[in-house]
Design a protein around this motif. Structure first.
Motif, PDB file in Angstrom:
ATOM      1  N   THR A  31       0.828  -1.216   0.000  1.00  0.00           N
ATOM      2  CA  THR A  31       0.000   0.000   0.000  1.00  0.00           C
ATOM      3  C   THR A  31       0.864   1.268   0.000  1.00  0.00           C
ATOM      4  O   THR A  31       0.421   2.316  -0.466  1.00  0.00           O
ATOM      5  N   GLY A  32       2.096   1.153   0.504  1.00  0.00           N
ATOM      6  CA  GLY A  32       3.008   2.301   0.486  1.00  0.00           C
ATOM      7  C   GLY A  32       3.276   2.758  -0.938  1.00  0.00           C
ATOM      8  O   GLY A  32       3.403   3.955  -1.215  1.00  0.00           O
ATOM      9  N   TYR A  35       0.663   5.210  -2.039  1.00  0.00           N
ATOM     10  CA  TYR A  35       0.884   6.577  -1.530  1.00  0.00           C
ATOM     11  C   TYR A  35       2.070   7.218  -2.258  1.00  0.00           C
ATOM     12  O   TYR A  35       2.082   8.415  -2.527  1.00  0.00           O
ATOM     13  N   ARG A  36       3.064   6.402  -2.591  1.00  0.00           N
ATOM     14  CA  ARG A  36       4.220   6.921  -3.331  1.00  0.00           C
ATOM     15  C   ARG A  36       3.795   7.350  -4.737  1.00  0.00           C
ATOM     16  O   ARG A  36       4.294   8.347  -5.263  1.00  0.00           O
ATOM     17  N   SER A  96       4.766  10.707   2.335  1.00  0.00           N
ATOM     18  CA  SER A  96       4.494  10.821   3.769  1.00  0.00           C
ATOM     19  C   SER A  96       3.648  12.069   4.065  1.00  0.00           C
ATOM     20  O   SER A  96       2.768  12.044   4.927  1.00  0.00           O
ATOM     21  N   SER A  99       0.043  11.590   2.526  1.00  0.00           N
ATOM     22  CA  SER A  99      -0.708  10.523   3.194  1.00  0.00           C
ATOM     23  C   SER A  99      -1.407  11.019   4.456  1.00  0.00           C
ATOM     24  O   SER A  99      -2.183  10.282   5.055  1.00  0.00           O
ATOM     25  N   ARG A 105      -6.434   9.417   1.846  1.00  0.00           N
ATOM     26  CA  ARG A 105      -6.493   8.121   2.527  1.00  0.00           C
ATOM     27  C   ARG A 105      -7.806   7.407   2.204  1.00  0.00           C
ATOM     28  O   ARG A 105      -7.827   6.213   1.947  1.00  0.00           O
ATOM     29  N   GLY A 127       1.610  -1.888   5.216  1.00  0.00           N
ATOM     30  CA  GLY A 127       1.419  -0.444   5.266  1.00  0.00           C
ATOM     31  C   GLY A 127       1.574   0.107   6.667  1.00  0.00           C
ATOM     32  O   GLY A 127       2.397  -0.369   7.451  1.00  0.00           O
ATOM     33  N   ARG A 128       0.746   1.135   6.966  1.00  0.00           N
ATOM     34  CA  ARG A 128       0.811   1.760   8.287  1.00  0.00           C
ATOM     35  C   ARG A 128      -0.511   1.621   9.050  1.00  0.00           C
ATOM     36  O   ARG A 128      -0.555   1.763  10.260  1.00  0.00           O
ATOM     37  N   ASP A 129      -1.598   1.392   8.282  1.00  0.00           N
ATOM     38  CA  ASP A 129      -2.942   1.412   8.877  1.00  0.00           C
ATOM     39  C   ASP A 129      -3.746   0.188   8.473  1.00  0.00           C
ATOM     40  O   ASP A 129      -4.964   0.216   8.487  1.00  0.00           O
ATOM     41  N   ARG A 178      10.303  10.791   8.894  1.00  0.00           N
ATOM     42  CA  ARG A 178       9.080  10.104   8.453  1.00  0.00           C
ATOM     43  C   ARG A 178       8.363   9.424   9.619  1.00  0.00           C
ATOM     44  O   ARG A 178       7.142   9.398   9.689  1.00  0.00           O
ATOM     45  N   ASP A 182       4.571  10.023  10.337  1.00  0.00           N
ATOM     46  CA  ASP A 182       3.645   8.891  10.204  1.00  0.00           C
ATOM     47  C   ASP A 182       2.941   8.544  11.529  1.00  0.00           C
ATOM     48  O   ASP A 182       1.823   8.033  11.528  1.00  0.00           O
ATOM     49  N   ARG A 185       0.391  12.061  12.634  1.00  0.00           N
ATOM     50  CA  ARG A 185      -0.720  12.621  11.842  1.00  0.00           C
ATOM     51  C   ARG A 185      -2.052  12.254  12.502  1.00  0.00           C
ATOM     52  O   ARG A 185      -2.152  11.247  13.216  1.00  0.00           O
TER      53      ARG A 185
END
Ligand code: DC
Length: 226
Positions: A31-32, A35-36, A96, A99, A105, A127-129, A178, A182, A185
């Motif tokens: 998923t990154g 966003y990239r 970053s 996002s 999102r 990913g992050r979430d 980052r 990250d 936020r």
């Protein structure tokens, strides 16, 4: 089956995500990279990543697709393969920033859920979430982490192999910057998901982490085919 892998940059999420997906015959979704791709689209459009309204317009008018080519997941921006371009550190920083925009999102999370659910056998998403927002009911939730120095060293070596010239110090500074963005936020910050299995990979080799993750998955699914 849905497997989520969250964690900070350089913890080994994408390498391990790919390995686990391949081993279990599941789809892998980075998923990154999405966003990239947004970060690259914003850069190409010549707008500032903090200009929320313009960024959202760009995202709405951009085609972002992931396609498996020769066993490798590639990311396409308006039909152009940008998989290598999006790996640049500059794009990571823009990604970053963009996002943190809730509408960005929302659009990407919707795409991720669709892709995840469309896969026949299941999907590994990193990913992050993922375990907190995208698939809070994932069958397995992992949170991979490592100290910033280890992550910077890995990212630095990875960049060298890709022909991207940076220094270790620059990479470490970027990783720390980052991390702050990250985790701080407002919308979907990086958090350890409820029920996630935390693995600190600082002192572990790739194979060791892979085997630990696989053992956890296999133990719980020993009655199934996997
Ligand atoms: O994993 P990565 O370094 O390729 O991610 C690039 C950026 O995208 C990262 O700084 C945070 C953001 N990101 C996010 O907010 N949510 C995700 N699920 C994946 C990445």
């Amino acid at each position: 089956m849905i497997i989520s892998i969250d964690g900070p940059s350089g913890a080994g999420k994408s390498t391990l995500g790919k390995m686990i997906a391949k081993e279990l015959g599941l789809l892998y979704l980075d998923t990154g990279a999405m966003y990239r791709a947004v970060g690259l689209a914003v850069l190409e459009a010549g707008i500032g990543p903090e200009d929320t309204d313009s960024v959202v317009k760009v995202v709405r008018n951009t085609k972002i697709e992931l396609k498996e080519i020769a066993g490798e997941l590639r990311i396409f921006l308006n039909d152009i393969d940008v998989s290598d371009q999006v790996r640049k550190a500059e794009i990571g920083q823009i990604a970053s920033i963009v996002s943190s925009i809730p509408e960005v999102r929302r659009i990407l999370v919707e795409k991720q859920r669709k892709i995840g659910l469309s896969s026949e056998k299941g999907c590994v998403l990193d990913g992050r979430d993922i375990g907190t927002v995208v698939f809070p009911d994932a069958d397995f939730k992992f949170f991979l982490t490592a100290n910033p120095e280890t992550r910077a060293r890995r990212r630095y070596e990875e960049n060298l192999q890709r022909g991207i010239t940076t220094t270790y110090e620059e990479t470490l500074a970027e990783i720390k910057e980052r991390d702050i963005r990250d985790t701080s936020r407002e919308d979907s910050p990086l958090r350890i998901p409820k029920g996630a299995i935390l693995i600190d990979t600082s002192e572990m080799g790739l194979k060791e982490v892979f085997e630990r993750m696989l053992e956890i998955i296999r133990k719980k699914t020993s009655t199934s085919r996997i």
